[in-house]
Design a protein around this motif. Structure first.
Motif, short mmCIF file in Angstrom:
data_model
loop_
_atom_site.label_atom_id
_atom_site.label_comp_id
_atom_site.label_asym_id
_atom_site.label_seq_id
_atom_site.Cartn_x
_atom_site.Cartn_y
_atom_site.Cartn_z
N ARG A 33 64.61 81.41 -6.27
CA ARG A 33 64.62 82.88 -6.31
C ARG A 33 64.47 83.38 -7.75
N ASP A 34 65.27 82.84 -8.65
CA ASP A 34 65.24 83.30 -10.04
C ASP A 34 63.87 83.09 -10.69
N VAL A 35 63.30 81.91 -10.49
CA VAL A 35 62.01 81.60 -11.13
C VAL A 35 60.89 82.39 -10.46
N ARG A 36 60.91 82.48 -9.15
CA ARG A 36 59.88 83.24 -8.44
C ARG A 36 59.91 84.71 -8.86
N LEU A 37 61.08 85.29 -8.97
CA LEU A 37 61.17 86.70 -9.40
C LEU A 37 60.69 86.88 -10.83
N ARG A 38 60.98 85.91 -11.70
CA ARG A 38 60.43 85.96 -13.07
C ARG A 38 58.91 85.95 -13.03
N LEU A 48 50.05 88.18 -4.30
CA LEU A 48 49.97 89.15 -3.22
C LEU A 48 51.34 89.77 -2.95
N ALA A 49 52.40 89.02 -3.20
CA ALA A 49 53.77 89.50 -3.00
C ALA A 49 54.15 90.41 -4.16
N ASP A 50 55.21 91.18 -3.97
CA ASP A 50 55.68 91.95 -5.12
C ASP A 50 57.18 91.78 -5.32
N TYR A 51 57.57 92.02 -6.55
CA TYR A 51 58.93 91.80 -7.01
C TYR A 51 59.94 92.55 -6.16
N GLU A 52 59.69 93.83 -5.91
CA GLU A 52 60.65 94.67 -5.19
C GLU A 52 60.95 94.13 -3.79
N ASP A 53 59.93 93.65 -3.11
CA ASP A 53 60.15 93.10 -1.77
C ASP A 53 60.99 91.83 -1.82
N GLU A 54 60.58 90.88 -2.65
CA GLU A 54 61.26 89.59 -2.67
C GLU A 54 62.64 89.67 -3.32
N GLU A 55 62.83 90.60 -4.23
CA GLU A 55 64.11 90.74 -4.91
C GLU A 55 65.22 91.08 -3.91
N SER A 56 64.89 91.76 -2.83
CA SER A 56 65.89 92.17 -1.85
C SER A 56 66.11 91.14 -0.73
N TRP A 57 65.38 90.04 -0.75
CA TRP A 57 65.53 89.03 0.30
C TRP A 57 66.93 88.42 0.32
N PRO A 58 67.46 88.18 1.52
CA PRO A 58 68.73 87.47 1.61
C PRO A 58 68.52 85.96 1.46
N GLU A 59 69.60 85.22 1.33
CA GLU A 59 69.54 83.77 1.15
C GLU A 59 68.69 83.09 2.23
N ALA A 60 68.82 83.51 3.48
CA ALA A 60 68.09 82.86 4.58
C ALA A 60 66.58 82.91 4.36
N ASN A 61 66.07 84.00 3.83
CA ASN A 61 64.62 84.10 3.56
C ASN A 61 64.20 83.08 2.51
N TRP A 62 65.00 82.92 1.47
CA TRP A 62 64.67 81.96 0.42
C TRP A 62 64.72 80.54 0.95
N ARG A 63 65.71 80.24 1.77
CA ARG A 63 65.81 78.90 2.34
C ARG A 63 64.61 78.60 3.25
N ARG A 64 64.12 79.60 3.97
CA ARG A 64 62.95 79.41 4.84
C ARG A 64 61.70 79.06 4.04
N ARG A 65 61.64 79.44 2.78
CA ARG A 65 60.47 79.12 1.94
C ARG A 65 60.28 77.62 1.75
N PHE A 66 61.32 76.84 2.05
CA PHE A 66 61.22 75.39 1.89
C PHE A 66 60.59 74.71 3.10
N ALA A 67 60.55 75.39 4.24
CA ALA A 67 59.98 74.77 5.45
C ALA A 67 58.49 74.52 5.25
N GLY A 68 58.08 73.29 5.45
CA GLY A 68 56.67 72.92 5.32
C GLY A 68 56.13 72.96 3.90
N SER A 69 57.01 73.02 2.92
CA SER A 69 56.61 73.12 1.52
C SER A 69 57.35 72.12 0.66
#
Length: 179
Positions: A33-38, A48-69
């Motif tokens: 989260r910290d590095v991606r927001l930087r 394509l994403a923007d800071y304001e959208d991802e900055e408000s994501w809860p923990e579950a959204n960040w954990r889902r980013r690991f699926a298939g990656s």
């Protein structure tokens, strides 16, 4: 240089400092989260994403980013200055991966961090022969960097869904040397 997908791998960068590459897992979601927001704050036009959208994501959204990656960071000590991930896209052939969410801190560009992260991901997935990346058509610096790394345009383009008229160009890197 051969990099192995193990935690704590170190190599030398062009400036003589130790650059460590390591894979992240879902328990590293806060670091991601910290590095991606930087990255989004530093280079908003590159994503394509923007800071304001991802900055408000809860923990579950960040954990889902690991699926298939597979995520990798470049760091020196506690300072993380590079981020990249390999993504398996379901509708694509199994020997392909997309190289995404790539970022290197501006002060560390030109040190070989991007090349090292790509090699790390290649070593982590040795059966992958095709690495693909979508680059925004107006991001000329990124296009030049990928070309220097051996990526070639595939001729594929996709328009952005935002109605801006911009598009992305797909580049390919073949690990078997074919084009």
């Amino acid at each position: 240089m051969t990099l192995r997908p193990t935690a704590g791998h170190e190599l030398r960068d062009g400036g003589g400092g130790a650059m460590e590459l390591r894979a992240l897992d879902a328990d590293d979601w806060q670091l991601l989260r910290d590095v991606r927001l930087r990255a989004l704050k530093d280079s908003p036009a590159a994503y394509l994403a923007d800071y304001e959208d991802e900055e408000s994501w809860p923990e579950a959204n960040w954990r889902r980013r690991f699926a298939g990656s597979l995520w990798v960071v470049a760091q020196e000590g506690d300072r993380v200055f590079g981020l990249a991930r390999a993504v398996r896209v379901d509708e694509r052939p199994p020997d392909e991966r997309h190289f995404e969410s790539v970022w290197v801190d501006p002060g560390d560009r030109g040190t070989g961090a991007l090349r090292a992260m790509l090699r790390y991901l290649e070593d982590a997935e040795p059966r992958i022969t095709d690495w693909l990346v979508w680059v925004l058509n107006d991001n000329v610096p990124a296009r030049k960097v990928y070309e220097r790394l051996g990526f070639h345009p595939t001729g594929e383009r996709q328009p952005l869904a935002d109605g801006s008229g911009r598009s992305e160009i797909r580049f390919r890197f073949r690990t078997d040397g074919a084009e």
